[in-house]
Design an enzyme around this catalytic site. Structure first.
Site, PDB file in Angstrom:
ATOM      1  N   ASN A   1      -1.351 -32.320  18.808  1.00 39.06           N
ATOM      2  CA  ASN A   1      -1.578 -31.993  17.227  1.00 39.06           C
ATOM      3  C   ASN A   1      -2.128 -30.611  16.983  1.00 39.06           C
ATOM      4  O   ASN A   1      -2.999 -29.926  17.663  1.00 39.06           O
ATOM      5  CB  ASN A   1      -2.845 -32.854  17.075  1.00 39.06           C
ATOM      6  CG  ASN A   1      -3.180 -32.882  15.589  1.00 39.06           C
ATOM      7  OD1 ASN A   1      -2.614 -33.293  14.816  1.00 39.06           O
ATOM      8  ND2 ASN A   1      -4.593 -32.359  15.557  1.00 39.06           N
ATOM      9  N   GLU A   2      -1.399 -29.960  15.975  1.00 43.80           N
ATOM     10  CA  GLU A   2      -1.845 -28.855  15.458  1.00 43.80           C
ATOM     11  C   GLU A   2      -1.883 -27.574  16.368  1.00 43.80           C
ATOM     12  O   GLU A   2      -3.122 -27.009  16.619  1.00 43.80           O
ATOM     13  CB  GLU A   2      -3.357 -28.981  14.395  1.00 43.80           C
ATOM     14  CG  GLU A   2      -3.103 -29.760  13.485  1.00 43.80           C
ATOM     15  CD  GLU A   2      -3.916 -29.644  12.207  1.00 43.80           C
ATOM     16  OE1 GLU A   2      -5.143 -29.104  12.588  1.00 43.80           O
ATOM     17  OE2 GLU A   2      -3.947 -30.120  11.166  1.00 43.80           O
TER      18      GLU A   2
ATOM     19  N   ASP B   1     -11.895 -31.731  16.023  1.00 41.97           N
ATOM     20  CA  ASP B   1     -12.834 -32.010  14.795  1.00 41.97           C
ATOM     21  C   ASP B   1     -13.234 -33.704  15.042  1.00 41.97           C
ATOM     22  O   ASP B   1     -12.912 -34.417  14.338  1.00 41.97           O
ATOM     23  CB  ASP B   1     -12.167 -32.157  13.361  1.00 41.97           C
ATOM     24  CG  ASP B   1     -12.801 -32.266  12.305  1.00 41.97           C
ATOM     25  OD1 ASP B   1     -14.222 -32.283  12.396  1.00 41.97           O
ATOM     26  OD2 ASP B   1     -12.463 -33.028  11.365  1.00 41.97           O
TER      27      ASP B   1
HETATM   28  C1  BDP Z   1      -6.816 -31.405  10.965  1.00 42.15           C
HETATM   29  C2  BDP Z   1      -7.008 -32.155  12.150  1.00 42.15           C
HETATM   30  C3  BDP Z   1      -8.040 -33.257  12.286  1.00 42.15           C
HETATM   31  C4  BDP Z   1      -9.129 -33.179  11.604  1.00 42.15           C
HETATM   32  C5  BDP Z   1      -8.842 -32.695   9.943  1.00 42.15           C
HETATM   33  C6  BDP Z   1      -9.738 -32.333   9.137  1.00 42.15           C
HETATM   34  O1  BDP Z   1      -5.876 -32.642  12.922  1.00 42.15           O
HETATM   35  O2  BDP Z   1      -8.405 -33.680  13.414  1.00 42.15           O
HETATM   36  O3  BDP Z   1     -10.117 -34.062  11.405  1.00 42.15           O
HETATM   37  O4  BDP Z   1      -7.756 -31.552   9.941  1.00 42.15           O
HETATM   38  O5  BDP Z   1     -10.037 -31.209   8.913  1.00 42.15           O
HETATM   39  O6  BDP Z   1      -7.067 -30.121  11.309  1.00 42.15           O
HETATM   40  O7  BDP Z   1     -10.310 -33.381   8.545  1.00 42.15           O
END
Ligand code: BDP
Length: 599
Positions: free
Chosen positions: A412-413, A173
């Site tokens: 991350n994630e 994102d």
């Molecule tokens: C998480 C991600 C991040 C996104 C955020 C979001 O780690 O990069 O920008 O959510 O949805 O999934 O704002």
């Protein structure tokens, strides 16, 4: 890899400025382009992402290769030295040519690389060409779509007979900014030179004891002189490996940084490396810095700003750390890639604590852009494993001496539940690799996606449970009572593990200037209510050792129905104006001490 620095033995030339530029084809870069001046080139600034420097959809949405070009000359008095060309970062893949000959290639957009050009750079003018590919796919970190195809599908099925243009669809994102985003430097060393310096600080009573190693090439003797902040020598050492003691050491502390300098000499070469003396340890459910329970107050961030894109902006770096201190924040995570070396030195100097993250984001084909449809085996389909090992090794090699870095995040994630056994098979070796690569053996984490945590076998393998949670936004959006209940159930679960738990993301999209007396989602009031409701729960848990909001500032993303001019979860706008929540956090964080909050 040492950061290039000017010293009495090393010349340093910065190649920042306006370079020639051209958009090229999507799939391969034609080497012939590098052999001659670009015809009718555009002007582009280096370092910076190229995407926002020019107008036009073809430019912004460019898919594939571009060429950067300029001439370089070597001052004649330096001709006898060893000469290197060094790139702070080029996103996402680089091929470097000098006078048409390929010098090196580098994969990955967030770590430095260099190539020796001794004997290759000729007297007079030399043509330097850097070809850059911005493609992200199943083999890159971060992960994107394959072959520019539309993997997203969106809400509706593709229409037969329609051919969408090829473009990068990030499985993450943030906007896939590309180009020469960090400085390019030409530097010299003597023929016998210092290749690397490793410093491992520890504390013994009132003394600092620092184990060191100096890697060298060629002949000479190694010696070290350790200076305090006033330039007084406080210790000396000799030989390529050993230790030195700093009596009555001044510790590096969050918000109270103290930096010593190791002046290393080897033959005629010399290099000065600043360092802090501090310890880091996970003990039970506490995160200890200098033996004291630390509470993380801060942010997930991005390297992101108007016009520069992801390019180095040192003014912005100074400003961001200043805003953090204004609020009482003490830390951030380099979400979702290693940040510039300049930022790491600045955090050392300013006493800001850093969780240092690899570019492994989007390692999850059942979530986000790639989600929807039948579950897929992320680890069967992606080809990231070896590159993931490389970025862990290279990030730690680059940042190992920084006092500011207290923990490594390997990803991350990621997809840590959908196929739990393959996730464990993928991540356990990476956890071990991170520990083995770090001379200081700092804690290692993976940042967890909102999921069915009861099925997650991967997160518990790591030293700290780092959670990205959106109770009150993506989950129970607008119902903060339900959000609190769900969060409490989850923290009840994690506290049984006996490890520290913290938020590395939590937040709500908020349009600056949008207000309502009765808060609804997207208003500034709702953002504050969201955080207050969350803290009412997290403050009850002794094992909960930190809160890093998502995000420090609004940031650019790909266009799409989920985002209006980017992600708006910033506590600040993209141009660093505070939303209501900044004042809320300033009050909260100036009242929460860096140490001992939960004891
Ligand atoms: C998480 C991600 C991040 C996104 C955020 C979001 O780690 O990069 O920008 O959510 O949805 O999934 O704002």
């Amino acid at each position: 890899m040492l950061y290039p620095k000017l010293s009495q033995s090393r010349a340093l030339m910065d190649l920042s400025g306006i370079w020639d530029f051209a958009l090229c084809g999507p799939d391969t870069f034609d080497d012939a382009i590098a052999g001659a001046p670009l015809p009718k080139p555009m002007s582009i600034a280096v370092p910076a992402s190229y995407n926002d420097q020019k107008e036009g959809v073809d430019f912004r949405d460019h898919y594939g290769w571009v060429a950067y070009q300029r001439t370089i000359s070597l001052p004649a008095p330096l001709a006898e030295e060893r000469i290197l060309l060094r790139f702070g970062a080029v996103a996402q893949y680089a091929k470097v040519y000098l006078n048409g000959a390929l010098l090196c290639e580098h994969k990955g957009g967030f770590l430095p690389f260099e190539t020796e050009i001794t004997g290759k750079i000729k007297p007079g003018c030399n043509l330097l060409t850097v070809a850059v590919d911005n493609k992200v796919d199943y083999g890159t970190l971060p992960v994107g779509n394959e072959d520019g195809s539309s993997m997203l599908g969106g809400m509706l099925a593709a229409v037969p007979g329609v051919t969408p243009k090829r473009q990068n669809m990030p499985n993450f994102d943030f906007f896939n900014y590309a180009g020469i985003s960090r400085p390019v430097k030409l530097y010299t060393t003597p023929k016998s030179y210092i290749a690397d310096i490793t410093l491992i600080p520890s504390v013994n009573g009132t003394d600092g004891v620092v184990h060191y190693r100096v890697d060298t090439v060629g002949t000479g003797e190694v010696s070290l002189s350790i200076k305090d902040e006033l330039g007084q020598e406080v210790a000396v050492a000799a030989g390529p490996e050993g230790s030195f003691t700093i009596p009555n050491v001044q510790l590096w502390e969050p918000h109270a940084a103290y930096l010593y300098t190791a002046e290393v000499t080897f033959g005629t070469d010399c290099y000065a490396e600043p360092f802090g003396v501090r310890t880091v340890e996970v003990r039970g459910a506490q995160f200890l810095i200098n033996g004291k329970p630390f509470y993380f107050k801060g942010f997930g961030k991005h390297e992101d700003s108007n016009y520069h894109g992801r390019g180095l902006d040192e003014v912005l770096n100074v400003k961001d750390l200043s805003l953090m201190k204004w609020m009482g924040a003490n830390s951030f995570r380099t979400s979702h890639y290693p940040y510039s070396e300049e930022m790491m030195y600045l955090c050392d100097r300013e006493g800001i604590v850093v969780i240092d993250e690899t570019p492994a984001v989007g390692v999850n084909l059942n979530f986000g852009a790639a989600g929807g449809g039948a579950p897929r085996d992320t680890y069967e389909l992606l080809r990231t494993k070896e590159h993931h090992q490389d970025v862990i090794r290279d990030m730690i090699a680059r940042d190992k001496n920084h006092a500011c870095v207290v923990m490594w995040s390997v990803a991350n994630e990621s997809d840590t539940t959908a196929v739990p056994d393959s996730a464990v098979a993928y991540y356990k070796p990476l956890y071990d690799l991170a520990h083995a690569s770090d001379p200081q053996n700092r804690p290692v984490t993976i940042v967890g996606v909102q999921n069915d945590y009861t099925k997650d076998k991967t997160l518990p393998l790591f030293d700290v449970i780092c959670l990205n949670r959106y109770y009150g936004w993506y989950v129970y959006g607008g119902d903060l009572g339900a959000a609190q209940q769900a969060l409490a159930l989850e923290l009840d679960f994690w506290q049984k593990l006996g490890k520290p738990v913290m938020f590395t993301e939590y937040g709500a999209d908020t349009v600056a200037g949008l207000h309502l007396a009765t808060p609804t989602m997207f208003t500034e009031e709702y953002q504050v209510d969201f955080y207050e409701a969350t803290h009412a729960v997290t403050d009850r848990y002794a094992c909960f050792v930190g809160e890093q909001t998502w995000n420090f500032a609004d940031f650019a993303t790909i266009q799409g129905v989920m985002r209006v001019d980017g992600n708006k979860k910033g506590i600040f706008t993209r141009d660093r104006r505070p939303k209501f929540a900044a004042h809320y956090f300033k009050k909260r964080w100036t009242e929460i001490p860096n140490f001992g909050y939960k004891s």
